[in-house]
Design a protein around this motif. Structure first.
Motif, PDB file in Angstrom:
ATOM      1  N   LEU A  77       0.817  -1.214   0.000  1.00 30.15           N
ATOM      2  CA  LEU A  77       0.000   0.000   0.000  1.00 30.15           C
ATOM      3  C   LEU A  77       0.850   1.264   0.000  1.00 30.15           C
ATOM      4  O   LEU A  77       0.518   2.247  -0.675  1.00 30.15           O
ATOM      5  CB  LEU A  77      -0.950   0.011   1.191  1.00 30.15           C
ATOM      6  N   VAL A  78       1.931   1.255   0.745  1.00 33.31           N
ATOM      7  CA  VAL A  78       2.830   2.414   0.748  1.00 33.31           C
ATOM      8  C   VAL A  78       3.389   2.632  -0.650  1.00 33.31           C
ATOM      9  O   VAL A  78       3.377   3.748  -1.183  1.00 33.31           O
ATOM     10  CB  VAL A  78       3.970   2.237   1.785  1.00 33.31           C
ATOM     11  N   GLN A  79       3.862   1.556  -1.277  1.00 36.87           N
ATOM     12  CA  GLN A  79       4.439   1.706  -2.617  1.00 36.87           C
ATOM     13  C   GLN A  79       3.382   2.114  -3.632  1.00 36.87           C
ATOM     14  O   GLN A  79       3.632   2.951  -4.499  1.00 36.87           O
ATOM     15  CB  GLN A  79       5.146   0.432  -3.056  1.00 36.87           C
ATOM     16  N   LEU A  94       2.806   5.838  -3.281  1.00 33.17           N
ATOM     17  CA  LEU A  94       3.901   6.598  -3.887  1.00 33.17           C
ATOM     18  C   LEU A  94       3.828   6.557  -5.411  1.00 33.17           C
ATOM     19  O   LEU A  94       4.021   7.574  -6.084  1.00 33.17           O
ATOM     20  CB  LEU A  94       5.252   6.061  -3.409  1.00 33.17           C
ATOM     21  N   ASP A  95       3.521   5.385  -5.960  1.00 33.56           N
ATOM     22  CA  ASP A  95       3.419   5.234  -7.415  1.00 33.56           C
ATOM     23  C   ASP A  95       2.296   6.097  -7.978  1.00 33.56           C
ATOM     24  O   ASP A  95       2.484   6.804  -8.982  1.00 33.56           O
ATOM     25  CB  ASP A  95       3.180   3.772  -7.787  1.00 33.56           C
ATOM     26  N   LEU A  96       1.128   6.053  -7.342  1.00 30.57           N
ATOM     27  CA  LEU A  96      -0.004   6.831  -7.845  1.00 30.57           C
ATOM     28  C   LEU A  96       0.193   8.326  -7.639  1.00 30.57           C
ATOM     29  O   LEU A  96      -0.219   9.128  -8.487  1.00 30.57           O
ATOM     30  CB  LEU A  96      -1.309   6.355  -7.210  1.00 30.57           C
ATOM     31  N   ARG A 134       0.924  13.238 -10.523  1.00 37.27           N
ATOM     32  CA  ARG A 134       1.693  14.470 -10.692  1.00 37.27           C
ATOM     33  C   ARG A 134       2.166  14.649 -12.125  1.00 37.27           C
ATOM     34  O   ARG A 134       2.119  15.743 -12.674  1.00 37.27           O
ATOM     35  CB  ARG A 134       2.891  14.490  -9.735  1.00 37.27           C
ATOM     36  N   VAL A 135       2.622  13.581 -12.775  1.00 38.43           N
ATOM     37  CA  VAL A 135       3.161  13.712 -14.131  1.00 38.43           C
ATOM     38  C   VAL A 135       2.081  13.623 -15.207  1.00 38.43           C
ATOM     39  O   VAL A 135       2.383  13.779 -16.385  1.00 38.43           O
ATOM     40  CB  VAL A 135       4.299  12.693 -14.417  1.00 38.43           C
ATOM     41  N   ASN A 136       0.848  13.375 -14.810  1.00 38.09           N
ATOM     42  CA  ASN A 136      -0.279  13.325 -15.744  1.00 38.09           C
ATOM     43  C   ASN A 136      -1.389  14.269 -15.286  1.00 38.09           C
ATOM     44  O   ASN A 136      -2.535  13.840 -15.050  1.00 38.09           O
ATOM     45  CB  ASN A 136      -0.814  11.890 -15.853  1.00 38.09           C
ATOM     46  N   PRO A 137      -1.091  15.559 -15.176  1.00 30.75           N
ATOM     47  CA  PRO A 137      -2.080  16.504 -14.623  1.00 30.75           C
ATOM     48  C   PRO A 137      -3.323  16.675 -15.493  1.00 30.75           C
ATOM     49  O   PRO A 137      -4.367  17.091 -14.984  1.00 30.75           O
ATOM     50  CB  PRO A 137      -1.297  17.812 -14.509  1.00 30.75           C
ATOM     51  N   ALA A 138      -3.249  16.359 -16.774  1.00 32.85           N
ATOM     52  CA  ALA A 138      -4.405  16.509 -17.655  1.00 32.85           C
ATOM     53  C   ALA A 138      -5.393  15.346 -17.517  1.00 32.85           C
ATOM     54  O   ALA A 138      -6.516  15.425 -18.010  1.00 32.85           O
ATOM     55  CB  ALA A 138      -3.948  16.633 -19.108  1.00 32.85           C
ATOM     56  N   ILE A 179      -5.807   9.118 -10.354  1.00 34.63           N
ATOM     57  CA  ILE A 179      -6.144   7.777  -9.872  1.00 34.63           C
ATOM     58  C   ILE A 179      -5.995   7.820  -8.360  1.00 34.63           C
ATOM     59  O   ILE A 179      -4.915   8.119  -7.846  1.00 34.63           O
ATOM     60  CB  ILE A 179      -5.213   6.703 -10.474  1.00 34.63           C
ATOM     61  N   GLU A 180      -7.082   7.536  -7.678  1.00 32.77           N
ATOM     62  CA  GLU A 180      -7.067   7.566  -6.215  1.00 32.77           C
ATOM     63  C   GLU A 180      -7.500   6.213  -5.684  1.00 32.77           C
ATOM     64  O   GLU A 180      -8.448   5.613  -6.194  1.00 32.77           O
ATOM     65  CB  GLU A 180      -7.991   8.668  -5.701  1.00 32.77           C
ATOM     66  N   MET A 181      -6.814   5.736  -4.684  1.00 34.36           N
ATOM     67  CA  MET A 181      -7.139   4.461  -4.055  1.00 34.36           C
ATOM     68  C   MET A 181      -7.304   4.687  -2.558  1.00 34.36           C
ATOM     69  O   MET A 181      -6.472   5.331  -1.929  1.00 34.36           O
ATOM     70  CB  MET A 181      -6.017   3.434  -4.264  1.00 34.36           C
TER      71      MET A 181
END
Length: 159
Positions: free
Chosen positions: A115-117, A120-122, A127-131, A135-137
């Motif tokens: 879950l921590v990883q 961090l991944d999401l 951040r790099v796909n602001p448009a 994705i939220e979990m």
């Protein structure tokens, strides 16, 4: 000094640059690496492979609780030494509290680490796909666990 895994990670990037593939089959990466002179690892022994198969079989075994009617996993692994090299398996119906607690803590720590990883991944992807829609979990699985315990389908809510 680069570790073996860092060298392998660099080779994966090299493979992607050479092939222009975005979705990578690691067998193809390994094949290219071997053809370029990478030393192939020593294969597992037949005994190691058989032990892995027994571990997989043990992990998959379930029984049904004769009171609740619910399935439960029979065999549980736990680290039996301080460096984690010796993993032993125990039947839940024969397990003393100590080994069962070790197994439960280890499995919980694996879930927390995942879950921590994932968080961090999401966070990075968002951040790099602001448009894109972020994705939220949710990390509180209380409702998910209750849903499943009550017969909910794991895939029902997947978009």
């Amino acid at each position: 000094m680069e570790t073996k895994h860092q060298k392998m990670q660099a080779f994966i990037r090299h493979y992607k640059n050479k092939t222009n593939e975005k979705e990578v089959d690691m067998h193809k990466v390994a094949d290219m690496a071997a053809k370029m002179g990478w030393k192939l690892p020593k294969p597992a022994t037949a005994l190691d492979l058989l032990a892995r198969e027994f571990s997989k079989a043990a992990r998959e075994e379930t029984r049904v609780d004769n009171v609740t009617g619910q399935p439960y996993r029979v065999n549980h692994a736990y680290k039996a030494d301080s460096n984690g090299n010796l993993v032993l398996w125990i039947d839940i119906d024969e397990a003393p509290r100590g080994p069962m607690l070790k197994s439960a803590i280890n499995r919980r720590e694996q879930v927390v680490g995942d879950l921590v990883q994932l968080t961090l991944d999401l966070d990075h992807w968002n951040r790099v796909n602001p448009a894109e829609d972020p994705i939220e979990m949710e990390n509180d699985f209380t409702e998910d666990v209750q849903w499943r315990l009550n017969g909910g389908d794991a895939q029902e809510d997947v978009a």
